[in-house]
Design an enzyme around this catalytic site. Sequence first.
Site, short mmCIF file in Angstrom:
data_model
loop_
_atom_site.label_atom_id
_atom_site.label_comp_id
_atom_site.label_asym_id
_atom_site.label_seq_id
_atom_site.Cartn_x
_atom_site.Cartn_y
_atom_site.Cartn_z
N LEU A 167 -4.17 -11.87 -1.66
CA LEU A 167 -4.75 -13.18 -1.32
C LEU A 167 -6.28 -13.10 -1.30
O LEU A 167 -6.85 -12.02 -1.26
CB LEU A 167 -4.20 -13.61 0.05
N PRO A 168 -6.95 -14.27 -1.31
CA PRO A 168 -8.42 -14.25 -1.45
C PRO A 168 -9.18 -13.53 -0.33
O PRO A 168 -10.06 -12.73 -0.62
CB PRO A 168 -8.79 -15.74 -1.48
N THR B 27 -8.56 -7.63 -0.40
CA THR B 27 -9.73 -7.01 0.23
C THR B 27 -10.17 -7.91 1.38
O THR B 27 -10.57 -9.06 1.16
CB THR B 27 -10.90 -6.90 -0.78
N LYS C 80 -12.37 0.89 1.23
CA LYS C 80 -12.71 -0.04 0.14
C LYS C 80 -14.14 -0.56 0.29
O LYS C 80 -14.92 -0.56 -0.67
CB LYS C 80 -11.69 -1.19 0.15
N LYS D 64 -19.00 -10.54 -2.20
CA LYS D 64 -17.99 -10.65 -1.13
C LYS D 64 -17.83 -9.30 -0.41
O LYS D 64 -17.84 -9.22 0.82
CB LYS D 64 -16.65 -11.08 -1.73
#
Length: 307
Positions: free
Chosen positions: A72-73, A101, A176, A251
Amino acid sequence: MQGDDAMTHTIAFIGLGNMGGGMAANQAKAGHRVNAFDLSQAALGRAAEHGCTPAGSVAAAVKDADVVITMLPAGPHVLKVYSEQIIGAAPTSALLLDCSTIDVETARKVAGLAKDAGYAFADAPVSGGTAAADAGTLAFMVGCDETDFARVEPALAPMSRITIRAGDHGAGQAAKICNNMLLGISMIGTCEAIALAERLGLDPERFFEIATKSSGQCWSVSNYYPWPGPVPAAPSNRGYEGGFAGAMMLKDLKLAQDAAAKNGATTPLGAQAEALYALYDRLGYGGRDFSGMLQLLRGRLDDLPKA
Ligand code: NAD
């Protein structure tokens, strides 16, 4: 699911966008039954063409699942989908894997909710873009209970080149954002060095030959050189199209800066990288590959079509 990768499983896949579409297709290709859901009908249609079974809702997709995978976003989507639509609707025997992420805090919160309800949960974000998602060659960094990892690794296998357990819940997301902060900084450093080389009359292709064999060597130089020519597969050879969008890098850099502020880490170069990618994005290039930063630093961004 018993941790046997040769078995056929029922997989619920939620979020079939640029990344999730290819990942779900690879689960279907591996012979698993994939019950897929996305808010977008177009994404659902594409998943059906790749062997997935479209479901009418998240609850319907997860009802009989052995494994639930979400792509998902961002954090708010993940928290909402798990707390309102997956937890309680999926059987408690299901393994829950979030590959989006998101921030470490939300990942730990969702893990806590899942654990309290009796589920095994892992944060499992990925390195590698849409090409790796389509090819099933993503690198997964996993945060989960040590005893659950034996179930997590085979569940990710059809989508992965390598899966590494980073630590407990949230550690996958921590790995990450630290990795991508380093990547953002190293790419800007690479671009600055090329821009200076050019001003000094040093051929950027010759600089590549030297830097790849000297102490400036890094992934951004050797595998993703932002000047066209030396690395034929790099987005610099196709006008910085495709690859890893500057907006996605922004992001991840924002997540890193938020995490640094909340946890008392000093990351001044990460903050500079965030500011530069925010500028790249604001100037209209957020859809271009992040290595297009070279053209901003050369003062030649205007030569590049906006995207
Ligand atoms: P995307 O926007 O293409 O896909 C997200 C999908 O989620 C969309 O299809 C959207 O309709 C769906 N969605 C949103 N809310 C939903 C809900 N409540 N229920 C069901 N579906 C819902 O994004 P993407 O590029 O596939 O990225 C997904 C994640 O992977 C992000 O967290 C991103 O940071 C991460 N990521 C992306 C890349 C990349 O190169 N694109 C690389 C590594 C990691």
